[in-house]
Design a protein around this motif. Structure first.
Motif, short mmCIF file in Angstrom:
data_model
loop_
_atom_site.label_atom_id
_atom_site.label_comp_id
_atom_site.label_asym_id
_atom_site.label_seq_id
_atom_site.Cartn_x
_atom_site.Cartn_y
_atom_site.Cartn_z
N GLU A 195 0.83 -1.20 0.00
CA GLU A 195 0.00 0.00 0.00
C GLU A 195 0.87 1.26 0.00
O GLU A 195 2.09 1.19 0.09
N ILE A 196 0.19 2.40 -0.13
CA ILE A 196 0.85 3.69 0.05
C ILE A 196 0.42 4.22 1.40
O ILE A 196 -0.77 4.43 1.66
N ALA A 197 1.37 4.42 2.28
CA ALA A 197 1.09 4.90 3.64
C ALA A 197 1.41 6.39 3.74
O ALA A 197 1.87 7.02 2.78
N HIS A 198 1.17 6.93 4.91
CA HIS A 198 1.32 8.38 5.15
C HIS A 198 2.31 8.57 6.28
O HIS A 198 2.04 8.21 7.43
N TRP A 199 3.50 9.10 5.93
CA TRP A 199 4.51 9.36 6.95
C TRP A 199 4.44 10.83 7.36
O TRP A 199 4.31 11.71 6.50
N GLU A 200 4.52 11.07 8.66
CA GLU A 200 4.37 12.43 9.16
C GLU A 200 5.44 12.76 10.20
O GLU A 200 5.70 11.97 11.12
N PHE A 201 6.06 13.91 10.03
CA PHE A 201 6.94 14.51 11.02
C PHE A 201 6.20 15.72 11.57
O PHE A 201 5.90 16.66 10.84
N ASP A 202 5.88 15.67 12.85
CA ASP A 202 5.04 16.71 13.45
C ASP A 202 5.53 17.02 14.85
O ASP A 202 5.47 16.16 15.74
N ASP A 203 6.03 18.25 15.04
CA ASP A 203 6.45 18.70 16.38
C ASP A 203 7.47 17.76 17.02
O ASP A 203 7.34 17.35 18.16
N LYS A 257 8.18 14.63 16.43
CA LYS A 257 7.83 13.22 16.50
C LYS A 257 7.52 12.77 15.07
O LYS A 257 7.14 13.58 14.23
N SER A 258 7.66 11.48 14.80
CA SER A 258 7.32 11.00 13.46
C SER A 258 6.70 9.62 13.55
O SER A 258 6.99 8.83 14.46
N PHE A 259 5.83 9.33 12.59
CA PHE A 259 5.09 8.06 12.60
C PHE A 259 4.52 7.80 11.21
O PHE A 259 4.42 8.71 10.38
N LEU A 260 4.13 6.57 10.97
CA LEU A 260 3.56 6.14 9.71
C LEU A 260 2.12 5.69 9.95
O LEU A 260 1.85 4.88 10.85
N SER A 261 1.18 6.24 9.17
CA SER A 261 -0.22 5.81 9.23
C SER A 261 -0.46 4.80 8.13
O SER A 261 -0.25 5.09 6.95
N THR A 262 -0.91 3.60 8.51
CA THR A 262 -1.13 2.51 7.55
C THR A 262 -2.53 1.93 7.74
O THR A 262 -3.24 2.28 8.68
N SER A 263 -2.90 1.04 6.85
CA SER A 263 -4.20 0.38 6.96
C SER A 263 -4.27 -0.55 8.17
O SER A 263 -5.34 -1.02 8.54
N HIS A 264 -3.13 -0.80 8.78
CA HIS A 264 -3.07 -1.64 9.98
C HIS A 264 -2.89 -0.81 11.26
O HIS A 264 -2.74 -1.39 12.34
N GLY A 265 -2.88 0.49 11.12
CA GLY A 265 -2.71 1.35 12.28
C GLY A 265 -1.42 2.16 12.23
O GLY A 265 -0.71 2.15 11.22
N LEU A 266 -1.13 2.85 13.34
CA LEU A 266 0.06 3.70 13.41
C LEU A 266 1.31 2.88 13.70
O LEU A 266 1.29 1.94 14.50
N VAL A 267 2.40 3.28 13.04
CA VAL A 267 3.72 2.72 13.32
C VAL A 267 4.60 3.89 13.74
O VAL A 267 4.97 4.72 12.91
N GLU A 268 4.92 3.96 15.03
CA GLU A 268 5.68 5.10 15.55
C GLU A 268 7.18 4.88 15.36
O GLU A 268 7.70 3.78 15.57
#
Length: 257
Positions: free
Chosen positions: A195-203, A205-216
């Motif tokens: 799949e194509i997931a959503h990686w975020e760097f925010d304040d 911290k960073s994590f990946l949003s996937t169809s299986h949940g968050l991966v910190e």
């Protein structure tokens, strides 16, 4: 609910384009122009440093790409000029169907918003937003998007479907570019498994949003460590990243360098 191939062809040119506030902070660190960049300047910065910009940058860039392709499109927004604003684009196909095109929120592809179209459904749909199923609920001059996360949680967002006059939109863009929120942000779509997931760097911290949940991601302590991680995910120039993050460091409490 999917857009026509001619709309998708333009949209795909922006695959891998992050949405971020790091470029804005970098421009501030250089004491440069603190107004909305034109598309030519954004393209130059992309070529030199690999950067893109915030939701206004991406919307204006996408509008120009639709114009060049002969596709009708117009800007939409919410809370413009408030500091909590969001900018996106509505594209219209040859038979008048409207599609939300939101690079700022890193959608995977445009989505139909016309509830009276035969292709419309209010069912939850995968493949439009990374790490979530979405529902589109049209109402008169606005529509609501419901995001259903894999953990059972959901969130909503309301969009106006009315065109924003370009003069008003650019004024809101100038306002956005002249204010730097002290918490750095970068979001990007990345391949993850099938799949194509959503990686975020925010304040910081960073994590990946996937169809299986968050991966910190593991926490980091230094600016240089963050430069390496963000460069790996985005391809952004490391010197620019360091200058940008150092600027954010001066705005609020952040990791030591």
């Amino acid at each position: 609910m999917k857009a026509s191939e001619e709309i998708l062809a333009v949209w795909r040119k922006f695959d891998g384009f992050p949405m971020e506030t790091l470029t804005k902070a970098w421009l501030y660190s250089k004491r440069g122009n603190r107004k909305q960049r034109d598309v030519e300047t954004m393209k130059q910065h992309r070529e030199e440093f690999g950067v893109t910009g915030n939701c206004f940058d991406l919307a204006i860039w996408l509008l120009e790409a639709f114009k060049e392709a002969g596709i009708k499109a117009y800007p939409i927004g919410s809370e413009l000029g408030t500091g909590d604003d969001h900018a996106a684009v509505m594209a219209v196909d040859r038979i008048g169907r409207r599609f939300l095109c939101d690079l700022g929120d890193q959608w995977l592809q445009p989505i139909l918003i016309d509830g009276d179209d035969e292709a419309y459904t209010d069912e939850k749909l995968a493949g439009f937003f990374p790490g979530a199923e979405v529902q589109v609920l049209p109402e008169n001059d606005h529509f609501q998007v419901v995001y259903h996360r894999p953990n059972g949680k959901f969130s909503t967002q309301v969009y106006s479907s009315l065109p924003v006059p370009m003069k008003e939109f650019l004024a809101a863009a100038d306002y956005s570019q002249s204010h730097v929120y002290p918490k750095p942000l970068l979001e990007v779509r990345l391949p993850w498994g099938n799949e194509i997931a959503h990686w975020e760097f925010d304040d910081w911290k960073s994590f990946l949003s996937t169809s299986h949940g968050l991966v910190e991601d593991p926490p980091l302590e230094t600016i240089d460590e963050w430069v390496a991680r963000i460069h790996e995910k985005s391809g952004y120039d490391k010197t620019l990243l360091k200058e940008s993050l150092e600027y954010f460091k001066g705005l609020s409490k952040s990791p030591s360098s």
